[in-house]
Motif scaffolding. Sequence first.
Motif, PDB file in Angstrom:
ATOM      1  N   ASP A 159       4.413   5.100   3.507  1.00  0.00           N
ATOM      2  CA  ASP A 159       3.446   5.038   2.399  1.00  0.00           C
ATOM      3  C   ASP A 159       3.183   3.569   2.063  1.00  0.00           C
ATOM      4  OD1 ASP A 159       1.786   5.969   0.395  1.00  0.00           O
ATOM      5  OD2 ASP A 159       3.407   6.248  -1.060  1.00  0.00           O
ATOM      6  N   GLU A 193       6.290  -5.781  -0.422  1.00  0.00           N
ATOM      7  CA  GLU A 193       5.029  -5.222  -0.887  1.00  0.00           C
ATOM      8  C   GLU A 193       4.896  -5.471  -2.377  1.00  0.00           C
ATOM      9  OE1 GLU A 193       2.344  -3.891   0.061  1.00  0.00           O
ATOM     10  OE2 GLU A 193       2.669  -3.061   2.058  1.00  0.00           O
ATOM     11  N   ARG A 209       3.928  -5.372 -13.148  1.00  0.00           N
ATOM     12  CA  ARG A 209       4.639  -5.143 -11.885  1.00  0.00           C
ATOM     13  C   ARG A 209       5.956  -5.896 -11.973  1.00  0.00           C
ATOM     14  NH1 ARG A 209       2.291  -1.073  -8.579  1.00  0.00           N
ATOM     15  NH2 ARG A 209       0.153  -1.000  -9.337  1.00  0.00           N
ATOM     16  N   GLU A 253       2.792  11.469  -7.020  1.00  0.00           N
ATOM     17  CA  GLU A 253       3.084  10.041  -6.843  1.00  0.00           C
ATOM     18  C   GLU A 253       2.032   9.173  -7.518  1.00  0.00           C
ATOM     19  OE1 GLU A 253       3.597   6.066  -5.417  1.00  0.00           O
ATOM     20  OE2 GLU A 253       1.796   7.266  -5.142  1.00  0.00           O
ATOM     21  N   GLU A 254       0.774   9.566  -7.376  1.00  0.00           N
ATOM     22  CA  GLU A 254      -0.315   8.739  -7.904  1.00  0.00           C
ATOM     23  C   GLU A 254      -0.413   8.812  -9.428  1.00  0.00           C
ATOM     24  OE1 GLU A 254      -1.418   6.575  -6.137  1.00  0.00           O
ATOM     25  OE2 GLU A 254      -1.846   7.218  -4.096  1.00  0.00           O
ATOM     26  N   ASP A 259      -3.454   6.768   2.199  1.00  0.00           N
ATOM     27  CA  ASP A 259      -2.515   6.895   1.053  1.00  0.00           C
ATOM     28  C   ASP A 259      -2.580   8.288   0.480  1.00  0.00           C
ATOM     29  OD1 ASP A 259      -0.831   6.340  -1.046  1.00  0.00           O
ATOM     30  OD2 ASP A 259      -2.257   5.118  -2.166  1.00  0.00           O
ATOM     31  N   SER A 291       3.987  -0.198  -5.693  1.00  0.00           N
ATOM     32  CA  SER A 291       5.174   0.514  -6.165  1.00  0.00           C
ATOM     33  C   SER A 291       5.195   1.936  -5.627  1.00  0.00           C
ATOM     34  CB  SER A 291       5.161   0.609  -7.701  1.00  0.00           C
ATOM     35  OG  SER A 291       4.895  -0.661  -8.269  1.00  0.00           O
ATOM     36  N   HIS A 323      -6.940   3.291  -2.864  1.00  0.00           N
ATOM     37  CA  HIS A 323      -7.330   3.326  -4.291  1.00  0.00           C
ATOM     38  C   HIS A 323      -8.766   2.843  -4.518  1.00  0.00           C
ATOM     39  CE1 HIS A 323      -2.990   3.459  -6.105  1.00  0.00           C
ATOM     40  NE2 HIS A 323      -3.032   3.999  -4.904  1.00  0.00           N
TER      41      HIS A 323
HETATM   42  N1  BES Z   1       1.301   3.928  -1.402  1.00  0.00           N
HETATM   43  C1  BES Z   1       1.167   3.297  -2.671  1.00  0.00           C
HETATM   44  C2  BES Z   1       2.116   2.123  -2.858  1.00  0.00           C
HETATM   45  C3  BES Z   1       1.728   0.943  -2.038  1.00  0.00           C
HETATM   46  C4  BES Z   1       0.567   0.258  -2.309  1.00  0.00           C
HETATM   47  C5  BES Z   1       2.502   0.511  -1.010  1.00  0.00           C
HETATM   48  C6  BES Z   1       0.194  -0.829  -1.550  1.00  0.00           C
HETATM   49  C7  BES Z   1       2.125  -0.560  -0.255  1.00  0.00           C
HETATM   50  C8  BES Z   1       0.965  -1.230  -0.499  1.00  0.00           C
HETATM   51  C9  BES Z   1       1.405   4.329  -3.748  1.00  0.00           C
HETATM   52  O1  BES Z   1       0.746   5.537  -3.479  1.00  0.00           O
HETATM   53  C10 BES Z   1       0.858   3.831  -5.057  1.00  0.00           C
HETATM   54  O2  BES Z   1      -0.320   3.667  -5.156  1.00  0.00           O
HETATM   55  N2  BES Z   1       1.716   3.652  -6.048  1.00  0.00           N
HETATM   56  C11 BES Z   1       1.276   3.380  -7.374  1.00  0.00           C
HETATM   57  C12 BES Z   1       2.329   3.859  -8.308  1.00  0.00           C
HETATM   58  C13 BES Z   1       1.835   4.209  -9.667  1.00  0.00           C
HETATM   59  C14 BES Z   1       0.663   5.125  -9.681  1.00  0.00           C
HETATM   60  C15 BES Z   1       2.970   4.783 -10.505  1.00  0.00           C
HETATM   61  C16 BES Z   1       1.008   1.904  -7.550  1.00  0.00           C
HETATM   62  O3  BES Z   1       1.644   1.052  -6.906  1.00  0.00           O
HETATM   63  O4  BES Z   1       0.114   1.595  -8.341  1.00  0.00           O
END
Ligand code: BES
Length: 455
Positions: free
Chosen positions: A181, A397, A329, A154-155, A120, A400, A428
Amino acid sequence: MSDYIQFIESNKDRFFTELVDFLKIPSVSSQSEHNPDTRKAATWLVKQLNDIGMPKVELYETAGHPVVYAEDLRAGADAKTVLIYGHYDVQPVDPVELWNSPPFEPVVNGGKIYARGSSDDKGQVFAHIKAVEAYQKTNGKLPVNIKFMIEGEEECGSNNLDVFIREHRDMLKCDTVMVSDTEWFAEGLPSICYSLRGLSYIEITVTGPNRDLHSGTYGGAVDNPLNVLCDIVSSLKDKYGRITIPGFYDDVKPLTSEEREGFAKLPFNYEEYTEELGVADGNGEFGFTTLERTWARPTLDLNGIYGGYTGEGAKTILPSKASAKISMRLVPYQNHEDITAKITKHLKAITPPTVKLDITPLHGGNPVMIELESEGLNAAKRAMNRAFGKDPIMMREGGSIPIVELFGSELNAPTILMGIGLPSDNIHSPNESFSIDNFYGGIKASAIFLEEFAK
Ligand code: BES
Ligand code: MN
Ligand code: MN
């Protein structure tokens, strides 16, 4: 074997070494002490994109971390254009003591490379860069026009990318947006994602007395902000797991029976799921399965709560302040601004007048639902099949990617979520990893996609 596949096969080791280099950069976007590192990841990408021969490569400054943009439009005005999006920023590493090896010193073990950001999203976006290199170097020319837009926020919510997209709408014009992603349904089951949840994330602070008080002298006489905060937060869900904010579900599209049947057919093993997570049982909104709960139903969760004395031993105080970080969410067709407004109004209504409440929105993004039929998606399905030997599973998924909604609304282009992560990648979390087979397979899938989409 086509020539670019041959090229990928014979350059595997170099590709891998380059990825290791990228993973060594601690580009944690949300921590300002890492700002120089985050910038370093951006300039590293600029050099990469120049090295693979992209004719135009730019670093665009924003109010936050820079956007890396590159294009190769030599396929010509009649050819299709693919915009490849990804992010070079990564999540914080804490709790760092739970890592088996330092997060920015990549190590290989059991077919996986371990490092923060490996899955990620550095490994996934880098696969596309290598695919473009392989195609270009073996054919002398790409079958489609390529634009890369790789962001560094993004994060932490992509808070400046929307402005960037609106200001560069013409430059970013494309026929489809390719995003890797996301993750597969399971190892060995290539997947394409067609829906993401949205997000509304707020931090709230309850303030009571003007200073911490002795909990004996004052306890029982004034409201304790920490107790009030707990009352407020626990009232946001009822015993059926439903969120109690008025109007919260107004725009939620109910699941169709076709979709529920589709989810139920997927090879999901509940026992393995709970066992892998170390919980005795799952729990969530009454009347829904685990996949329904995580993919198609909204949620509200505490992500952190703090206030008062948390040090060693006991300290008898009644804290002056208490705070909580709350995420919701969201699912189609909820709107994050509307939900943030609704929770704000509700929290104000239920907070007793004995304390003060402050609410800070931290980030937001809308849910995404992608049309199941598009030229791009069909090309991606064929590419996944040719690269991994199986038709991809179409899945949703729970996570986000806040900016994806804007690809439709601002660029008017369908998005393809062709991820190559695995559920076991620990994104994460401590010990994030990325499957090396998926890295090489992903490079092939991306290159094949360019060929298939050009057809
Ligand atoms: N790549 C992830 C999103 C994701 C997570 C897709 C699990 C598929 C499975 C992205 O980098 C992410 O972590 N997005 C954050 C957004 C937030 C920080 C605004 C999320 O979903 O918490
Ligand atoms: Mn990501
Ligand atoms: Mn992430």
